[in-house]
Design a protein around this motif. Structure first.
Motif: not given
Length: 452
Positions: A101-111, A135-140
């Motif tokens: 999940s971390k890789t995908l969200l940091e790559n912008g591949q999840l909504m 939760t991404g590094s952007d807090g989202k």
């Protein structure tokens, strides 16, 4: 990693259920309903599972007549995800293991679902360790933790009895596990203990045991990078433990090429006395591998030296390419299908009733997605439908809340698990394997992956 799950990543397949024509996300059917393509089960799931899904689909569409649910057979795989995303073959709603999940969200591949999750009131209810996974590094927040497990010690009650051991008093320390494994092997001729070794699962279970002994396998740096720390006393102790079980006690049998599926098959067939895996694996053992439920036992994984129990699971996510209407429908489905049964009594009972009517497991022990109070309350709601042998799982259900959960390390998880496979295999197939040298090389190779 994979439990019933989720979890080794598995070989992927994506296929449509029924005669589905290719369609873009958020399309409409002939009646003007929004078509929502949702992940169902991996290819090969039994008919009873689909019967249960069909009943749940019917219930949802009665409550939401403007949405037409289209089930899609689905199994996550990291290597082909990008191609599926680019080709538009992903369901609108699907699941992803925590390890990816971390890789995908940091790559912008999840909504981004922060607003929706907060409005539904889940943000403060989620287990904080699990919420961190989405939760991404952007807090989202980019998904709903929907299913979690903690590693436990699975054991065969029948082999325990054949070996003169009390199946109602399973081992509570690693030394007791070793003693029981040796006794089972000597008395029955079967493997007293086994471990996974391939397709990333050997690394997963090496992590589970090392974590139970207090290991920290990776550290996060302030600049967002990671440092591999697999070469530590707890990992070494785990490998030495496996070496001694194999070469000194001869209690691990002769098969050292086992992954999640094959070790489940061997255990269900009565060829293995004990092994560690996700606490939710009971469902797969009985449903997919034909295990006699009366022979199954589950207790907590032993902890020592301040160790914790390795957990995992998956999250429900929305494809990043869907339009606003489809996103809204997707969140409605996730909330109804995955989440409400955890928080709402009527939804919990309806879900349990549908599963039980289709002869599916109800009540398999898990690591709570929400807080402990909510989890225990939800168990009370469905107690009349629980059909798993909880009296054979009390070592786990009574002990898991006393154990500290540990998440899987975040950097290059699956590739590093594959490197760890090789070390486990070396220790189990070479009596003279140099554990110190293997760990030095493993840390070096893991760091090279992290530095890419």
């Amino acid at each position: 990693m994979k439990s019933s799950r989720t979890v080794a990543a598995g070989i992927a397949a994506l296929a449509m259920v029924g005669a589905l024509a290719a369609c873009s996300s958020g399309g409409s059917d002939g009646d003007g309903k929004l078509e929502l393509r949702v992940a169902t089960f991996p290819p090969g799931a039994d008919q009873a599972a689909y019967d249960a899904f069909a009943e749940q689909e019917k219930q949802f569409e009665q409550e939401h007549p403007d949405i037409d649910i289209i089930g899609v057979e689905y199994e996550w795989t990291a290597p082909t995800f990008a191609a599926q995303l680019a080709g538009g073959s992903l369901p609108d709603v699907f699941t992803v293991p925590f390890t990816d999940s971390k890789t995908l969200l940091e790559n912008g591949q999840l909504m981004d679902l922060t607003k929706e999750i907060d409005e539904l009131g889940y943000t403060d209810k989620f287990n904080p360790i699990l919420l961190e996974e989405v939760t991404g590094s952007d807090g989202k927040v980019y998904g709903f933790p929907r299913q979690a497990y903690a590693n436990g010690l699975q054991y065969n009650r029948d082999l325990f009895e054949q070996a003169g051991l009390d199946p109602d008093q399973p081992p509570t320390t690693w030394d007791e596990v070793r003693e029981a494994a040796k006794t089972i092997s000597e008395k029955t001729g079967k493997a007293g203990y086994a471990t996974m070794t391939s397709n990333g699962t050997g690394g997963w279970q090496l992590s589970a045991q090392a974590d139970s002994r207090g290991a920290q396998l990776q550290t996060a740096n302030d600049d967002g990078t990671f440092t591999s720390t697999i070469n530590n006393p707890a990992t070494k102790a785990t490998l030495q433990y496996l070496h001694d079980l194999r070469w000194e006690d001869n209690s691990m049998g002769a098969n050292f090429d086992l992954d999640w599926g094959s070790i489940n098959q061997e255990f269900a067939a009565g060829n293995i006395g004990m092994y560690t895996s996700g606490s939710d694996v009971y469902t797969a053992l009985v449903r997919d591998y034909g295990m006699d439920s009366g022979k199954y036992g589950l207790t907590v994984i032993p902890l020592e030296d301040g160790g914790g129990v390795l957990g995992g699971g998956d999250i429900a996510v929305v494809a990043p390419t869907v339009d606003d209407d489809t996103k809204k429908a997707a969140v409605t489905w996730i909330d109804w299908y995955y989440m409400q049964k955890l928080m709402n009594q009527d939804a919990a009972v309806a879900d349990a009733k549908a599963l039980a009517a289709s002869d599916q497991a109800v009540g398999t022990p898990v690591l709570p997605v929400l807080d402990q109070e909510t989890y225990l309350e939800s168990r009370e709601w469905i107690k009349d439908y629980i059909n798993v042998p909880l009296d054979q799982m009390t070592g786990f259900t009574e002990g898991i809340f006393d154990q500290s959960p540990v998440g899987e390390f975040k950097g290059q998880t699956q590739p590093i698990y594959a490197l760890m496979d090789n070390v486990v295999q070396a220790v189990l197939t070479d009596r003279n394997a140099d554990i110190d040298a293997l760990l030095v090389q493993l840390d070096t190779d893991a760091q090279a992956l992290l530095d890419q």
